[in-house]
Write a protein that holds these residues in place. Sequence first.
Motif, mmCIF file in Angstrom:
data_model
loop_
_atom_site.group_PDB
_atom_site.id
_atom_site.type_symbol
_atom_site.label_atom_id
_atom_site.label_comp_id
_atom_site.label_asym_id
_atom_site.label_seq_id
_atom_site.Cartn_x
_atom_site.Cartn_y
_atom_site.Cartn_z
ATOM 1 N N GLU A 110 -5.701 -6.884 10.699
ATOM 2 C CA GLU A 110 -6.460 -5.638 10.497
ATOM 3 C C GLU A 110 -5.745 -4.463 11.152
ATOM 4 O O GLU A 110 -5.679 -3.362 10.573
ATOM 5 C CB GLU A 110 -7.866 -5.791 11.081
ATOM 6 C CG GLU A 110 -8.779 -4.622 10.823
ATOM 7 C CD GLU A 110 -9.168 -4.497 9.358
ATOM 8 O OE1 GLU A 110 -9.452 -3.366 8.936
ATOM 9 O OE2 GLU A 110 -9.191 -5.512 8.642
ATOM 10 N N LYS A 112 -2.523 -4.198 11.626
ATOM 11 C CA LYS A 112 -1.351 -3.900 10.787
ATOM 12 C C LYS A 112 -1.749 -3.076 9.563
ATOM 13 O O LYS A 112 -1.053 -2.134 9.198
ATOM 14 C CB LYS A 112 -0.678 -5.201 10.334
ATOM 15 C CG LYS A 112 0.131 -5.881 11.402
ATOM 16 C CD LYS A 112 0.786 -7.144 10.847
ATOM 17 C CE LYS A 112 1.532 -7.897 11.912
ATOM 18 N NZ LYS A 112 2.113 -9.150 11.388
ATOM 19 N N ILE A 113 -2.853 -3.438 8.943
ATOM 20 C CA ILE A 113 -3.316 -2.704 7.751
ATOM 21 C C ILE A 113 -3.679 -1.270 8.119
ATOM 22 O O ILE A 113 -3.327 -0.323 7.401
ATOM 23 C CB ILE A 113 -4.517 -3.437 7.104
ATOM 24 C CG1 ILE A 113 -4.040 -4.753 6.499
ATOM 25 C CG2 ILE A 113 -5.190 -2.578 6.051
ATOM 26 C CD1 ILE A 113 -5.167 -5.662 6.026
ATOM 27 N N VAL A 114 -4.364 -1.061 9.240
ATOM 28 C CA VAL A 114 -4.737 0.278 9.690
ATOM 29 C C VAL A 114 -3.473 1.097 9.971
ATOM 30 O O VAL A 114 -3.391 2.282 9.602
ATOM 31 C CB VAL A 114 -5.658 0.207 10.919
ATOM 32 C CG1 VAL A 114 -5.828 1.558 11.582
ATOM 33 C CG2 VAL A 114 -7.012 -0.361 10.533
ATOM 34 N N GLN A 116 -0.510 0.725 8.596
ATOM 35 C CA GLN A 116 0.123 1.042 7.309
ATOM 36 C C GLN A 116 -0.612 2.176 6.607
ATOM 37 O O GLN A 116 0.003 3.065 6.001
ATOM 38 C CB GLN A 116 0.153 -0.197 6.412
ATOM 39 C CG GLN A 116 1.193 -1.213 6.803
ATOM 40 C CD GLN A 116 1.139 -2.458 5.910
ATOM 41 O OE1 GLN A 116 0.213 -2.634 5.122
ATOM 42 N NE2 GLN A 116 2.138 -3.325 6.071
ATOM 43 N N GLU A 117 -1.951 2.147 6.675
ATOM 44 C CA GLU A 117 -2.731 3.219 6.048
ATOM 45 C C GLU A 117 -2.441 4.559 6.713
ATOM 46 O O GLU A 117 -2.307 5.585 6.033
ATOM 47 C CB GLU A 117 -4.223 2.899 6.116
ATOM 48 C CG GLU A 117 -4.648 1.799 5.173
ATOM 49 C CD GLU A 117 -6.118 1.445 5.303
ATOM 50 O OE1 GLU A 117 -6.799 1.994 6.205
ATOM 51 O OE2 GLU A 117 -6.593 0.619 4.508
ATOM 52 N N LYS A 118 -2.336 4.581 8.039
ATOM 53 C CA LYS A 118 -2.018 5.825 8.741
ATOM 54 C C LYS A 118 -0.638 6.333 8.351
ATOM 55 O O LYS A 118 -0.428 7.535 8.165
ATOM 56 C CB LYS A 118 -2.091 5.620 10.257
ATOM 57 C CG LYS A 118 -3.483 5.523 10.803
ATOM 58 C CD LYS A 118 -3.465 5.378 12.322
ATOM 59 C CE LYS A 118 -4.863 5.276 12.883
ATOM 60 N NZ LYS A 118 -4.856 5.120 14.349
ATOM 61 N N GLU A 119 0.309 5.418 8.235
ATOM 62 C CA GLU A 119 1.666 5.806 7.852
ATOM 63 C C GLU A 119 1.686 6.382 6.441
ATOM 64 O O GLU A 119 2.328 7.406 6.189
ATOM 65 C CB GLU A 119 2.588 4.587 7.944
ATOM 66 C CG GLU A 119 4.042 4.890 7.666
ATOM 67 C CD GLU A 119 4.902 3.647 7.783
ATOM 68 O OE1 GLU A 119 5.888 3.581 7.026
ATOM 69 O OE2 GLU A 119 4.599 2.771 8.603
ATOM 70 N N MET A 120 0.977 5.744 5.530
ATOM 71 C CA MET A 120 0.924 6.251 4.147
ATOM 72 C C MET A 120 0.239 7.610 4.098
ATOM 73 O O MET A 120 0.665 8.510 3.355
ATOM 74 C CB MET A 120 0.202 5.248 3.241
ATOM 75 C CG MET A 120 1.008 3.996 2.962
ATOM 76 S SD MET A 120 0.141 2.819 1.928
ATOM 77 C CE MET A 120 -0.033 3.732 0.417
ATOM 78 N N LEU A 121 -0.813 7.796 4.867
ATOM 79 C CA LEU A 121 -1.516 9.075 4.912
ATOM 80 C C LEU A 121 -0.600 10.168 5.459
ATOM 81 O O LEU A 121 -0.574 11.291 4.937
ATOM 82 C CB LEU A 121 -2.781 8.948 5.770
ATOM 83 C CG LEU A 121 -3.702 10.167 5.826
ATOM 84 C CD1 LEU A 121 -4.245 10.487 4.437
ATOM 85 C CD2 LEU A 121 -4.831 9.940 6.790
ATOM 86 N N GLN A 123 2.660 10.207 5.275
ATOM 87 C CA GLN A 123 3.668 10.472 4.254
ATOM 88 C C GLN A 123 3.094 11.360 3.150
ATOM 89 O O GLN A 123 3.755 12.283 2.659
ATOM 90 C CB GLN A 123 4.184 9.159 3.644
ATOM 91 C CG GLN A 123 5.141 8.414 4.522
ATOM 92 C CD GLN A 123 5.598 7.114 3.888
ATOM 93 O OE1 GLN A 123 5.147 6.755 2.799
ATOM 94 N NE2 GLN A 123 6.490 6.412 4.580
ATOM 95 N N GLN A 124 1.856 11.091 2.749
ATOM 96 C CA GLN A 124 1.221 11.897 1.711
ATOM 97 C C GLN A 124 1.017 13.331 2.182
ATOM 98 O O GLN A 124 1.227 14.284 1.432
ATOM 99 C CB GLN A 124 -0.119 11.289 1.289
ATOM 100 C CG GLN A 124 0.020 10.031 0.472
ATOM 101 C CD GLN A 124 -1.333 9.398 0.160
ATOM 102 O OE1 GLN A 124 -2.369 9.882 0.615
ATOM 103 N NE2 GLN A 124 -1.311 8.318 -0.611
#
Length: 153
Positions: A110, A112-114, A116-121, A123-124
């Motif tokens: 969980e 790791k998923i959080v 990754q989501e922060k990193e993608m956000l 980047q966006q």
Amino acid sequence: MVKVEIVEEKDPQFTNNGSVYASSDSSRTSSSVSLSSVGSNLDGEESFYERVAALADIIPPSTRNKISSGVSKTAGFVKTSGKLVGNLVWILTTSALLVGLPLALSLEDEAKIVAQEKEMLAQQQGAQGMLQPSMYPPPPGQSQQNGVVPPGF
């Protein structure tokens, strides 16, 4: 060890009414002779255990019984408490392995998923910041380009 020996009355040490403790001179000398013969009969190869076992005759039976019961009660208590502690440790370790390990692994996934989501956000948000028009008007002579940025830039 104590050796029991049957002595017949024909021995010279029993000349006065069958008693070793008579007051005649011959009985005194014969008793000292018998003591020296007893000393020579001792086994020189006596082990330590045999010597300690012979000391048991010094302690009265009631005291030996109390010591024996105390030692057996203590041994029983140690055995019972050791078994109880062993069972408790077994329960705790198996519970930790069956419940705690899967829980820890799921919490790690969980996290790791959080991340990754922060990193993608992030980047966006970085990509959107580049695409949004500036608050300031473009300098004269430059036209504003409305192009699409390919992914990866």
